[in-house]
Scaffold this motif. Structure first.
Motif, PDB file in Angstrom:
ATOM      1  N   UNK A   1       0.855  -1.183   0.000  1.00  0.00           N
ATOM      2  CA  UNK A   1       0.000   0.000   0.000  1.00  0.00           C
ATOM      3  C   UNK A   1       0.899   1.242   0.000  1.00  0.00           C
ATOM      4  N   UNK A   2       0.630   2.160  -0.858  1.00  0.00           N
ATOM      5  CA  UNK A   2       1.443   3.371  -0.996  1.00  0.00           C
ATOM      6  C   UNK A   2       1.159   4.347   0.137  1.00  0.00           C
ATOM      7  N   UNK A   3       2.147   5.181   0.433  1.00  0.00           N
ATOM      8  CA  UNK A   3       1.999   6.182   1.489  1.00  0.00           C
ATOM      9  C   UNK A   3       0.792   7.081   1.245  1.00  0.00           C
ATOM     10  N   UNK A   4       0.593   7.478   0.003  1.00  0.00           N
ATOM     11  CA  UNK A   4      -0.519   8.376  -0.321  1.00  0.00           C
ATOM     12  C   UNK A   4      -1.862   7.725  -0.016  1.00  0.00           C
ATOM     13  N   UNK A   5      -1.977   6.440  -0.285  1.00  0.00           N
ATOM     14  CA  UNK A   5      -3.234   5.727  -0.028  1.00  0.00           C
ATOM     15  C   UNK A   5      -3.503   5.625   1.473  1.00  0.00           C
ATOM     16  N   UNK A   6      -2.479   5.337   2.245  1.00  0.00           N
ATOM     17  CA  UNK A   6      -2.631   5.288   3.699  1.00  0.00           C
ATOM     18  C   UNK A   6      -3.051   6.657   4.212  1.00  0.00           C
ATOM     19  N   UNK A   7      -2.401   7.691   3.715  1.00  0.00           N
ATOM     20  CA  UNK A   7      -2.727   9.054   4.125  1.00  0.00           C
ATOM     21  C   UNK A   7      -4.161   9.443   3.789  1.00  0.00           C
ATOM     22  N   UNK A   8      -4.608   9.060   2.606  1.00  0.00           N
ATOM     23  CA  UNK A   8      -5.992   9.355   2.206  1.00  0.00           C
ATOM     24  C   UNK A   8      -6.978   8.637   3.111  1.00  0.00           C
ATOM     25  N   UNK A   9      -6.665   7.406   3.499  1.00  0.00           N
ATOM     26  CA  UNK A   9      -7.543   6.661   4.396  1.00  0.00           C
ATOM     27  C   UNK A   9      -7.597   7.300   5.780  1.00  0.00           C
ATOM     28  N   UNK A  10      -6.460   7.774   6.251  1.00  0.00           N
ATOM     29  CA  UNK A  10      -6.433   8.460   7.544  1.00  0.00           C
ATOM     30  C   UNK A  10      -7.241   9.750   7.465  1.00  0.00           C
ATOM     31  N   UNK A  11      -7.046  10.506   6.398  1.00  0.00           N
ATOM     32  CA  UNK A  11      -7.789  11.751   6.227  1.00  0.00           C
ATOM     33  C   UNK A  11      -9.293  11.490   6.119  1.00  0.00           C
ATOM     34  N   UNK A  12      -9.673  10.461   5.386  1.00  0.00           N
ATOM     35  CA  UNK A  12     -11.095  10.135   5.240  1.00  0.00           C
ATOM     36  C   UNK A  12     -11.707   9.753   6.588  1.00  0.00           C
ATOM     37  N   UNK A  13     -10.986   8.962   7.371  1.00  0.00           N
ATOM     38  CA  UNK A  13     -11.487   8.577   8.693  1.00  0.00           C
ATOM     39  C   UNK A  13     -11.614   9.793   9.597  1.00  0.00           C
ATOM     40  N   UNK A  14     -10.630  10.680   9.537  1.00  0.00           N
ATOM     41  CA  UNK A  14     -10.659  11.901  10.354  1.00  0.00           C
ATOM     42  C   UNK A  14     -11.819  12.797   9.945  1.00  0.00           C
ATOM     43  N   UNK A  15     -12.024  12.961   8.661  1.00  0.00           N
ATOM     44  CA  UNK A  15     -13.109  13.797   8.146  1.00  0.00           C
ATOM     45  C   UNK A  15     -14.465  13.202   8.507  1.00  0.00           C
ATOM     46  N   UNK A  16     -14.581  11.886   8.388  1.00  0.00           N
ATOM     47  CA  UNK A  16     -15.835  11.214   8.718  1.00  0.00           C
ATOM     48  C   UNK A  16     -16.216  11.431  10.189  1.00  0.00           C
ATOM     49  N   UNK A  17     -15.202  11.485  11.040  1.00  0.00           N
ATOM     50  CA  UNK A  17     -15.446  11.717  12.467  1.00  0.00           C
ATOM     51  C   UNK A  17     -15.563  13.207  12.802  1.00  0.00           C
ATOM     52  N   UNK A  18     -15.489  14.056  11.759  1.00  0.00           N
ATOM     53  CA  UNK A  18     -15.562  15.510  11.934  1.00  0.00           C
ATOM     54  C   UNK A  18     -14.517  15.992  12.939  1.00  0.00           C
TER      55      UNK A  18
END
Length: 64
Positions: A1-18
């Motif tokens: 898994x690429x760094x960018x993909x991991x980062x996007x998943x972290x950002x998506x989880x953070x955004x989802x939790x507001x």
């Protein structure tokens, strides 16, 4: 898994939790700047930092 993909998943989880980067940083014991760099795929996240971020979300690691 690429760094960018991991980062996007972290950002998506953070955004989802507001949750702001600053809040996640405080909860995980990491800096907001580091979290931003990880989310943009500019920095690799170590296993220790990944676990800190997951703990900041209070979720299991398999969701990221």
């Amino acid at each position: 898994m690429a760094y960018a993909e991991i980062g996007k998943n972290i950002q998506a989880a953070r955004t989802e939790k507001k949750m702001s980067r600053e809040t996640l940083a405080e909860l995980s014991g990491l800096s907001a700047n580091f979290i931003g760099n990880v989310e943009r795929g500019e920095k690799a996240v170590s296993l220790e930092s990944f676990i800190s971020i997951a703990n900041g979300f209070s979720i299991s690691n398999n969701l990221l």
